[in-house]
Every structure is written in structure tokens, then in C-alpha cells.
Write a protein that holds these residues in place. Structure first.
Motif, PDB file in Angstrom:
ATOM      1  N   TRP A   1       6.984   0.884   9.344  1.00 17.63           N
ATOM      2  CA  TRP A   1       7.676  -0.220   8.686  1.00 17.63           C
ATOM      3  C   TRP A   1       8.882  -0.582   9.530  1.00 17.63           C
ATOM      4  O   TRP A   1       9.815   0.192   9.654  1.00 17.63           O
ATOM      5  N   ASN A   2       8.821  -1.774  10.131  1.00 12.89           N
ATOM      6  CA  ASN A   2       9.928  -2.242  10.953  1.00 12.89           C
ATOM      7  C   ASN A   2      10.904  -2.997  10.053  1.00 12.89           C
ATOM      8  O   ASN A   2      10.807  -4.204   9.903  1.00 12.89           O
TER       9      ASN A   2
ATOM     10  N   PRO B   1       9.131   5.741   9.653  1.00 14.01           N
ATOM     11  CA  PRO B   1       7.840   6.423   9.776  1.00 14.01           C
ATOM     12  C   PRO B   1       7.069   6.446   8.446  1.00 14.01           C
ATOM     13  O   PRO B   1       7.682   6.379   7.373  1.00 14.01           O
ATOM     14  N   PRO B   2       5.730   6.524   8.522  1.00 10.67           N
ATOM     15  CA  PRO B   2       4.888   6.401   7.326  1.00 10.67           C
ATOM     16  C   PRO B   2       5.187   7.445   6.245  1.00 10.67           C
ATOM     17  O   PRO B   2       5.053   7.144   5.061  1.00 10.67           O
ATOM     18  N   GLN B   3       5.573   8.638   6.646  1.00  6.48           N
ATOM     19  CA  GLN B   3       5.816   9.646   5.622  1.00  6.48           C
ATOM     20  C   GLN B   3       6.981   9.286   4.715  1.00  6.48           C
ATOM     21  O   GLN B   3       7.116   9.849   3.642  1.00  6.48           O
ATOM     22  N   GLN B   4       7.800   8.313   5.147  1.00  6.72           N
ATOM     23  CA  GLN B   4       8.927   7.894   4.308  1.00  6.72           C
ATOM     24  C   GLN B   4       8.574   6.766   3.338  1.00  6.72           C
ATOM     25  O   GLN B   4       9.418   6.374   2.539  1.00  6.72           O
TER      26      GLN B   4
ATOM     27  N   ILE C   1       4.679   5.916   2.638  1.00  2.85           N
ATOM     28  CA  ILE C   1       3.287   6.016   2.153  1.00  2.85           C
ATOM     29  C   ILE C   1       3.204   6.777   0.817  1.00  2.85           C
ATOM     30  O   ILE C   1       2.583   6.289  -0.139  1.00  2.85           O
ATOM     31  N   PRO C   2       3.836   7.944   0.696  1.00  4.56           N
ATOM     32  CA  PRO C   2       3.755   8.645  -0.601  1.00  4.56           C
ATOM     33  C   PRO C   2       4.314   7.785  -1.741  1.00  4.56           C
ATOM     34  O   PRO C   2       3.748   7.743  -2.838  1.00  4.56           O
ATOM     35  N   PHE C   3       5.394   7.066  -1.464  1.00  5.71           N
ATOM     36  CA  PHE C   3       5.969   6.178  -2.467  1.00  5.71           C
ATOM     37  C   PHE C   3       5.008   5.028  -2.793  1.00  5.71           C
ATOM     38  O   PHE C   3       4.812   4.679  -3.954  1.00  5.71           O
ATOM     39  N   ALA C   4       4.387   4.469  -1.763  1.00  6.95           N
ATOM     40  CA  ALA C   4       3.424   3.370  -1.973  1.00  6.95           C
ATOM     41  C   ALA C   4       2.254   3.848  -2.832  1.00  6.95           C
ATOM     42  O   ALA C   4       1.713   3.086  -3.639  1.00  6.95           O
ATOM     43  N   GLU C   5       1.897   5.119  -2.673  1.00  5.50           N
ATOM     44  CA  GLU C   5       0.823   5.676  -3.500  1.00  5.50           C
ATOM     45  C   GLU C   5       1.271   5.775  -4.953  1.00  5.50           C
ATOM     46  O   GLU C   5       0.526   5.434  -5.865  1.00  5.50           O
ATOM     47  N   GLU C   6       2.506   6.211  -5.154  1.00  6.30           N
ATOM     48  CA  GLU C   6       3.022   6.367  -6.522  1.00  6.30           C
ATOM     49  C   GLU C   6       3.107   5.049  -7.265  1.00  6.30           C
ATOM     50  O   GLU C   6       2.811   4.977  -8.453  1.00  6.30           O
TER      51      GLU C   6
END
Ligand code: C2E
Ligand code: CA
Ligand code: CA
Ligand code: CA
Length: 277
Positions: free
Chosen positions: A63-64, A72-75, A77-82
Motif C-alpha cells: 500500500w503506497n 507492507p501487506p502484513q500491516q 491484509i489481516p485487517f482487510a480480512e477482519e
């Protein structure tokens, strides 16, 4: 003491509502990021150990953010899943990976299979296979150049449904890889039932310097062989790891030793230079 307790309670409530507020803000920003095309895909090459050639690429999202720079995705992606944003986000990733791959083919670069990470939630959305098919049609990418990376967790809840869906996808001509293999609910009987083309050995085993790590990597390679699956080692960082995987006849590798994930334009330059030499 009573007074102190009340203050603590208030501080707690304030921090809770602060958190809830932060989450809402993040959700709004991420939704806007998808709409405003602030997401970017980076690509990491995969190398065939038999001939040394690039045999595929993995698309990895970042995410720019105008405020925070490259996230980075780990910051997120988990939230986007939630919060459910993983579905539009995942579709954006899929469409753009297919578009880029198609564009490179049209520019005369060697055709490479592009691997796209699919979150378990995205996989179980209604009409997942239908949206994949629609994206392939829209972008004109031949399904044989698409690989979907899933984890074993897709089959934990409803095994029959997951198998049926995977069969439908492979019938379209798409490849399936099992990501982070060895870290999840690996069950050998399940693995045998899943229509999967490739197993990706998790980087934690490759980076593990103890004899156990090497032993697990060897076991996964021979397991893949006996199930007639292709096996890729991820997180390959050193020549030593490379030699080990060569010696044990791993099919392909991915990792910093070859290249970090890089932007599309950087990848194009990297690939052209590699073809020429
Ligand atoms: P992953 O699918 O296991 O991807 C591999 C991660 O390992 C990537 O991190 C990659 O940059 C990193 N990596 C590659 N080579 C090496 C190496 O030699 N050493 C080490 N230590 N690391 C290496 P990245 O890009 O930060 O992605 C992290 C995770 O975020 C991914 O893990 C994946 O689970 C998730 N992710 C990334 N893009 C997407 C996406 O588009 N959709 C979904 N659902 N998840 C994504
Ligand atoms: Ca992956
Ligand atoms: Ca992985
Ligand atoms: Ca992963």
C-alpha cells in the motif's frame, strides 16, 4: 483507591473508543486506497532449479500511502480480512496481476506464470470461481499462466466444498499452490485429496539452521515427489540453502538470493538483463 480505579476505568474506555476510532479511520483509508489505486504489486521471480530459468513470479501487494509511504501487506491484509475489504482488495490484486502478466506477454517478454495470494476468506466468498473466470476473460490472460496460492486452512471448515471449488478452478486451467506448507493444519490425507499442483515449503524451514529444519525440508520434497506435485522452496537467502535444495532435487526456488520482490518496471529490467546474459 476508589478514585484511582475510576480514573483507570476512564482511561481504559477512552483508549477503547480511541481504538475503535482508529479502526474506522483505517477502514475508510483502505477503502479509498483501493478506489484511488494506491495499492501496488511487487513481483518476485521463481527459478527452475533444473535449467536456472525464471519459471514464474509471485505478485505481492503493498500500500503506497501518501501519508505513510510504502506499507507492507502484513500491516493491512489481516485487517482487510477482519473488515471484509479483502474481497475488493483481492479482486484488485487478481485483476492487476493478470493485466500486468498479459501486458508483458504482449511486449514480447517470455510468458511466465503469475502466482496470486488468495486469502481463505476471499476463497470462500460467494462466486469466487466466477470472479476469477470473469477477470481472466476481461484481461485475456490464458488461465495456464495463473496460479492461485492458497493455504491448507481453506479446507478446514468444509472440506468437500473446498475440493469442489479447487476442482472447478483447475478445470478452467488454473494452477493451485499450497503456500506456507508445514505451518498449518497439515494433514496428509487432506493433502492427498486436494487438487493441487505445487507445494511451497515455508521459509521458516529453509531459514532454520538446525538439522530439524533441513530434515523437514527434505521430507516435504519427498512427500511432494510421491504425490506427484511440484515443490518450491521459499525464503532462499544463501548459496548454502541453494546447494542443499539442488542436492535434494527441489524443483524451484524463490528468495532474496535471486531477487527481492520488485516493482513491475524494475522486474522488466531485471528479466531483460537476465535473458540476455
Ligand atoms: P507469503 O505469501 O508467504 O509471501 C512471501 C513473503 O516472504 C513476502 O513478504 C516476501 O517479500 C518475503 N520473502 C521473499 N523472499 C524472502 C527471503 O529470501 N527471506 C525472507 N525472510 N523473506 C522473503 P511480503 O511481501 O511482506 O508479504 C507477506 C505476506 O503478506 C505474504 O506472505 C502473504 O501471506 C501476504 N500477502 C502479500 N500480498 C498479498 C495479496 O495480494 N493477497 C493476500 N491475501 N495476501 C498477501
Ligand atoms: Ca505466497
Ligand atoms: Ca509463503
Ligand atoms: Ca502466507
Amino acid at each position: 483507591a476508589k478514585e484511582q480505579g475510576r480514573n483507570q476505568m476512564e482511561a481504559y474506555q477512552t483508549s477503547m473508543s480511541h481504538k475503535a476510532h482508529e479502526r474506522l479511520k483505517l477502514e475508510r483509508n483502505l477503502r479509498k486506497a483501493i478506489e484511488r489505486e494506491e495499492l501496488v504489486l511487487y513481483y518476485q521471480p521463481q527459478i527452475d532449479l533444473i535449467n536456472g530459468r525464471v519459471c514464474g513470479i509471485e505478485a505481492l501487494v503493498r500500500w503506497n500511502s501518501p501519508e505513510q509511504g510504502m506499507i507492507p501487506p502484513q500491516q493491512f491484509i489481516p485487517f482487510a480480512e477482519e473488515c471484509g475489504l479483502i474481497v475488493p482488495l483481492g479482486n484488485w490484486v487478481l485483476r492487476n496481476a493478470c493485466l500486468q502478466s498479459k501486458r508483458w506477454q504482449e511486449e514480447g517478454l517470455p510468458a511466465l506464470q503469475v502466482a496470486v495470494n488468495i486469502s481463505t476468506l476471499q476463497f470462500h466468498q460467494n462466486h469466487f470461481a466466477g470472479s476469477v473466470q470473469a477477470i481472466l476473460e476481461e484481461t485475456g490472460l490464458d488461465p495456464k499462466y495463473l496460479c492461485l496460492e492458497i493455504t491448507e486452512s481453506v479446507a478446514v471448515q468444509n472440506q468437500e466444498q473446498a475440493i469442489a471449488l479447487l476442482e472447478r478452478l483447475t478445470t478452467l486451467g488454473i494452477s493451485i499452490a499450497i503456500d506456507d506448507f508445514g505451518t498449518g493444519y497439515s494433514s496428509l490425507s487432506l493433502l492427498n485429496k486436494l487438487p493441487v499442483h505445487q507445494i511451497k515449503i515455508d521459509k521458516s524451514f529453509i531459514g532454520d539452521k538446525s538439522p530439524q529444519g533441513a530434515q523437514i525440508a527434505k521430507s516435504i520434497i519427498s512427500l511432494s515427489r510421491s504425490l506427484n506435485m511440484n515443490v518450491l522452496a521459499e525464503g532462499v537467502e544463501t548459496q548454502e540453502q541453494y546447494n542443499f535444495l539442488m542436492e535434494h532435487q527441489c524443483d524451484s526456488i524463490q528468495g532474496y538470493l535471486i531477487s527481492h520482490p520488485i516493482s513491475a518496471s524494475e522486474f522488466e529490467i531485471w528479466l531483460r538483463a537476465r535473458i540476455q546474459s
